[in-house]
Scaffold this motif. Structure first.
Motif, PDB file in Angstrom:
ATOM      1  N   SER A  93      -8.540  15.014   4.981  1.00  0.00           N
ATOM      2  CA  SER A  93      -8.599  14.569   6.379  1.00  0.00           C
ATOM      3  C   SER A  93      -8.183  13.109   6.423  1.00  0.00           C
ATOM      4  O   SER A  93      -8.565  12.320   5.555  1.00  0.00           O
ATOM      5  N   LEU A  94      -7.401  12.757   7.437  1.00  0.00           N
ATOM      6  CA  LEU A  94      -6.933  11.364   7.532  1.00  0.00           C
ATOM      7  C   LEU A  94      -7.804  10.559   8.506  1.00  0.00           C
ATOM      8  O   LEU A  94      -7.469   9.426   8.851  1.00  0.00           O
ATOM      9  N   GLU A  95      -8.901  11.142   8.926  1.00  0.00           N
ATOM     10  CA  GLU A  95      -9.702  10.511   9.984  1.00  0.00           C
ATOM     11  C   GLU A  95     -10.420   9.238   9.551  1.00  0.00           C
ATOM     12  O   GLU A  95     -10.838   8.445  10.389  1.00  0.00           O
ATOM     13  N   SER A  96     -10.612   9.064   8.240  1.00  0.00           N
ATOM     14  CA  SER A  96     -11.337   7.857   7.810  1.00  0.00           C
ATOM     15  C   SER A  96     -10.404   6.745   7.331  1.00  0.00           C
ATOM     16  O   SER A  96     -10.858   5.736   6.798  1.00  0.00           O
ATOM     17  N   VAL A  97      -9.094   6.956   7.483  1.00  0.00           N
ATOM     18  CA  VAL A  97      -8.142   5.948   6.979  1.00  0.00           C
ATOM     19  C   VAL A  97      -8.301   4.643   7.757  1.00  0.00           C
ATOM     20  O   VAL A  97      -8.231   4.615   8.978  1.00  0.00           O
ATOM     21  N   GLN A  98      -8.536   3.572   7.004  1.00  0.00           N
ATOM     22  CA  GLN A  98      -8.705   2.261   7.646  1.00  0.00           C
ATOM     23  C   GLN A  98      -7.420   1.445   7.602  1.00  0.00           C
ATOM     24  O   GLN A  98      -7.191   0.570   8.418  1.00  0.00           O
ATOM     25  N   ALA A  99      -6.604   1.715   6.596  1.00  0.00           N
ATOM     26  CA  ALA A  99      -5.350   0.972   6.473  1.00  0.00           C
ATOM     27  C   ALA A  99      -4.275   1.905   5.950  1.00  0.00           C
ATOM     28  O   ALA A  99      -4.532   2.733   5.073  1.00  0.00           O
ATOM     29  N   VAL A 100      -3.077   1.779   6.503  1.00  0.00           N
ATOM     30  CA  VAL A 100      -1.972   2.629   6.074  1.00  0.00           C
ATOM     31  C   VAL A 100      -0.760   1.746   5.760  1.00  0.00           C
ATOM     32  O   VAL A 100      -0.499   0.763   6.442  1.00  0.00           O
ATOM     33  N   VAL A 101      -0.066   2.131   4.681  1.00  0.00           N
ATOM     34  CA  VAL A 101       1.128   1.384   4.263  1.00  0.00           C
ATOM     35  C   VAL A 101       2.308   2.344   4.287  1.00  0.00           C
ATOM     36  O   VAL A 101       2.217   3.455   3.756  1.00  0.00           O
ATOM     37  N   LEU A 102       3.389   1.929   4.891  1.00  0.00           N
ATOM     38  CA  LEU A 102       4.624   2.705   4.813  1.00  0.00           C
ATOM     39  C   LEU A 102       5.594   1.893   3.958  1.00  0.00           C
ATOM     40  O   LEU A 102       6.043   0.824   4.353  1.00  0.00           O
ATOM     41  N   ASP A 103       5.875   2.390   2.753  1.00  0.00           N
ATOM     42  CA  ASP A 103       6.726   1.629   1.835  1.00  0.00           C
ATOM     43  C   ASP A 103       8.141   2.195   1.852  1.00  0.00           C
ATOM     44  O   ASP A 103       8.335   3.395   1.991  1.00  0.00           O
ATOM     45  N   GLU A 104       9.114   1.316   1.693  1.00  0.00           N
ATOM     46  CA  GLU A 104      10.530   1.694   1.655  1.00  0.00           C
ATOM     47  C   GLU A 104      10.891   2.542   2.872  1.00  0.00           C
ATOM     48  O   GLU A 104      11.453   3.642   2.751  1.00  0.00           O
ATOM     49  N   ALA A 105      10.563   1.997   4.041  1.00  0.00           N
ATOM     50  CA  ALA A 105      10.774   2.748   5.289  1.00  0.00           C
ATOM     51  C   ALA A 105      12.244   3.116   5.491  1.00  0.00           C
ATOM     52  O   ALA A 105      12.547   4.213   5.966  1.00  0.00           O
ATOM     53  N   ASP A 106      13.147   2.246   5.099  1.00  0.00           N
ATOM     54  CA  ASP A 106      14.566   2.564   5.290  1.00  0.00           C
ATOM     55  C   ASP A 106      14.961   3.791   4.476  1.00  0.00           C
ATOM     56  O   ASP A 106      15.694   4.659   4.930  1.00  0.00           O
ATOM     57  N   ARG A 107      14.414   3.883   3.272  1.00  0.00           N
ATOM     58  CA  ARG A 107      14.709   5.036   2.426  1.00  0.00           C
ATOM     59  C   ARG A 107      14.091   6.314   3.000  1.00  0.00           C
ATOM     60  O   ARG A 107      14.654   7.401   2.923  1.00  0.00           O
ATOM     61  N   MET A 108      12.902   6.153   3.572  1.00  0.00           N
ATOM     62  CA  MET A 108      12.238   7.312   4.204  1.00  0.00           C
ATOM     63  C   MET A 108      13.166   7.898   5.275  1.00  0.00           C
ATOM     64  O   MET A 108      13.330   9.117   5.372  1.00  0.00           O
ATOM     65  N   LEU A 109      13.760   7.013   6.070  1.00  0.00           N
ATOM     66  CA  LEU A 109      14.642   7.495   7.134  1.00  0.00           C
ATOM     67  C   LEU A 109      15.888   8.141   6.539  1.00  0.00           C
ATOM     68  O   LEU A 109      16.293   9.221   6.957  1.00  0.00           O
ATOM     69  N   ASP A 110      16.471   7.495   5.532  1.00  0.00           N
ATOM     70  CA  ASP A 110      17.657   8.058   4.852  1.00  0.00           C
ATOM     71  C   ASP A 110      17.374   9.458   4.344  1.00  0.00           C
ATOM     72  O   ASP A 110      18.248  10.309   4.307  1.00  0.00           O
ATOM     73  N   MET A 111      16.169   9.670   3.889  1.00  0.00           N
ATOM     74  CA  MET A 111      15.842  10.951   3.264  1.00  0.00           C
ATOM     75  C   MET A 111      15.348  11.985   4.281  1.00  0.00           C
ATOM     76  O   MET A 111      14.914  13.067   3.894  1.00  0.00           O
ATOM     77  N   GLY A 112      15.387  11.616   5.549  1.00  0.00           N
ATOM     78  CA  GLY A 112      15.046  12.580   6.599  1.00  0.00           C
ATOM     79  C   GLY A 112      13.559  12.797   6.795  1.00  0.00           C
ATOM     80  O   GLY A 112      13.146  13.853   7.264  1.00  0.00           O
ATOM     81  N   PHE A 113      12.749  11.809   6.461  1.00  0.00           N
ATOM     82  CA  PHE A 113      11.297  11.975   6.575  1.00  0.00           C
ATOM     83  C   PHE A 113      10.734  11.626   7.951  1.00  0.00           C
ATOM     84  O   PHE A 113       9.521  11.654   8.137  1.00  0.00           O
ATOM     85  N   LEU A 114      11.619  11.255   8.898  1.00  0.00           N
ATOM     86  CA  LEU A 114      11.091  10.787  10.184  1.00  0.00           C
ATOM     87  C   LEU A 114      10.139  11.796  10.849  1.00  0.00           C
ATOM     88  O   LEU A 114       9.037  11.414  11.260  1.00  0.00           O
ATOM     89  N   PRO A 115      10.511  13.098  10.932  1.00  0.00           N
ATOM     90  CA  PRO A 115       9.574  14.033  11.580  1.00  0.00           C
ATOM     91  C   PRO A 115       8.226  14.086  10.864  1.00  0.00           C
ATOM     92  O   PRO A 115       7.176  14.118  11.506  1.00  0.00           O
ATOM     93  N   ASP A 116       8.246  14.075   9.535  1.00  0.00           N
ATOM     94  CA  ASP A 116       6.990  14.121   8.771  1.00  0.00           C
ATOM     95  C   ASP A 116       6.159  12.863   9.031  1.00  0.00           C
ATOM     96  O   ASP A 116       4.937  12.934   9.185  1.00  0.00           O
ATOM     97  N   ILE A 117       6.826  11.725   9.078  1.00  0.00           N
ATOM     98  CA  ILE A 117       6.079  10.475   9.297  1.00  0.00           C
ATOM     99  C   ILE A 117       5.419  10.507  10.676  1.00  0.00           C
ATOM    100  O   ILE A 117       4.268  10.115  10.837  1.00  0.00           O
TER     101      ILE A 117
END
Ligand code: AMP
Length: 426
Positions: free
Chosen positions: A146-170
């Motif tokens: 469950s992600l309900e207790s997450v206090q901090a989130v990091v998105l690393d290498e965001a440009d690569r995430m987009l290149d790899m088509g992860f936008l819908p998942d994100i």
């Protein structure tokens, strides 16, 4: 540590980083640690190899340690999203090393491997979870997380995430996170798409940090262009690999099948090589990386996606066997060497048809790349194919040394950038 931002960290974290040999913070750590300790959102534009992982992991671990938060099964407190399995595994290894003296378990989940051990690890309770987006959603969908207790989130290498088509998942992951949270966003480049994603991700004011955005290539990397005709390319590669100090080399071909072919040829010719690309099984990829880290494998033949984020110390050379189509990829590739201040060399083999790609890269990095015209496989044809439109050096070009009428044998030729001594094959 005294007088640096490291002094603000929990004593156990200070001990861990001293044990890892960090003496002073890198510029991104200097800039990012205090705002993250203060709970601020952050948007960081930084190259690979800048010490980015510690810049976000250390202050987040500090905050968890200070908060004495209770761990609950399946409910991580910090979530770090990374685009590739290798990068995720590396981030987790770093986090675990930093958190050694704290009671804050870290775990990593990614696809391509058995999900059961991951379910079991989450059930025990983890403080920091590093994940690739697809597997994270699978686990959440199964009720293992469950992600309900997450206090901090990091998105690393965001440009690569987009290149790899992860936008819908994100987007799906974002929808499952609590609205009240600390958000940290990192990308090597800031295109309009990346900036738009950052806005959705952060939702509020963020401290913005840019580390050398104007000069994307790391200054300590020596860059060279070697001109060659296509049919002599492989011989030139072997010649480069035979030079001293060429111990730990990443070679980039354009395609996956090119990587396999090259790896076979190199192995046949006595160079310990391994291929790393997306079609390899997870076990084969980890084996290749392990061999490379330990020094058993001299040459890692890798595709761009597979190599992104690989953190292997002392990569002595990055060789662009084929130039990348995107100039930004050139910067990412050469960032595999000269990490955290070590010296490294980036060599690009340029054939006549690479003229446009080289021009684009030089334009992107804002300067011409020095040329080695003295190497034994030099092709004047490939060099001249650069054409009149090529980016011109800002300073007047140096006069070229006269070329001998007929090339002598490779071993007898001078090697201005590499000493001529041959190293025995391991
Ligand atoms: P990263 O950019 O996070 O992939 O880090 C690149 C490499 O630099 C890793 O091997 C880190 O362990 C190392 N590193 C991070 N911070 C420091 C530091 N302050 N001093 C020396 N090495 C560091």
């Amino acid at each position: 540590m005294k007088g640096t931002v490291f002094a603000h960290l929990h004593p156990a974290l200070q001990q861990a980083i001293a044990a890892m040999g960090y003496q002073r913070p890198t510029p991104i750590q200097e800039a990012a640690i205090k705002p993250i300790l203060a709970g601020k959102h952050l948007m960081g534009c930084a190259q690979t190899g800048t010490g980015k992982t510690a810049a976000f992991a250390l202050p987040l671990l500090h905050r968890l340690a200070q908060a004495h938060a209770t761990l609950r099964p399946k409910r991580p407190l910090v979530l770090i999203l990374a685009p590739t399995r290798e990068l995720a595994a590396q981030i987790e290894a770093n986090c675990s090393a930093y958190a050694k003296g704290l009671d804050l378990p870290c775990a990593v989940v990614f696809g391509g491997v058995n999900i059961k051990p991951q379910v079991a690890a989450l059930a025990k309770g983890v403080a920091v979870l590093v994940a690739t987006p697809g597997r994270l959603l699978d686990l959440e969908g199964q009720g293992a997380l469950s992600l309900e207790s997450v206090q901090a989130v990091v998105l690393d290498e965001a440009d690569r995430m987009l290149d790899m088509g992860f936008l819908p998942d994100i987007r799906k992951v974002l929808a499952k996170l609590p609205h009240k949270r600390q958000s940290l966003f990192f990308s090597a480049t800031l295109s309009p798409e990346v900036t738009a994603l950052a806005k959705q991700f952060i939702q509020g004011h963020a401290v913005s940090i840019r580390i050398n955005p104007e000069a994307p290539t790391v200054d300590t990397i020596r860059q060279r262009v070697l001109f060659v005709d296509k049919e002599k390319k492989y011989s030139l590669l072997k010649w480069v690999l035979d030079t001293p100090k060429c111990f730990r080399v990443i070679v980039f071909p354009r395609m996956k099948h090119g990587a396999d072919r090259l790896c076979k040829q190199l192995t046949r010719d006595g160079f310990p090589a391994a291929a790393l690309h997306g079609d390899k099984s997870q076990a084969a990829r980890l084996r290749a990386l392990e061999g490379f880290r330990s020094g058993k494998v001299q040459v890692l033949v890798a595709t761009d996606i597979a190599a992104r984020g690989i953190d292997v110390d002392e990569v002595t050379h990055v060789i662009n066997y084929d130039l990348p189509d995107e100039p930004e990829t050139y910067v990412h590739r050469i960032g595999r060497t000269a990490r955290a201040g070590a010296e490294g060399e980036a060599i690009s083999l340029v054939c006549p048809h690479d003229r446009q790609a080289l021009r684009d890269i030089e334009h992107f990095i804002g300067r011409p790349i020095p040329q080695d015209v003295e190497q034994p496989f030099h092709s004047e044809h490939a060099r001249n194919a650069m054409g009149a439109e090529a980016v011109r050096p800002k300073r007047a070009p140096q006069p070229r040394p006269p070329r001998p009428a007929k090339p002598a044998a490779a071993s007898a030729r001078s090697k201005p950038f590499f000493a001529a001594v041959k190293r025995p094959r391991p």
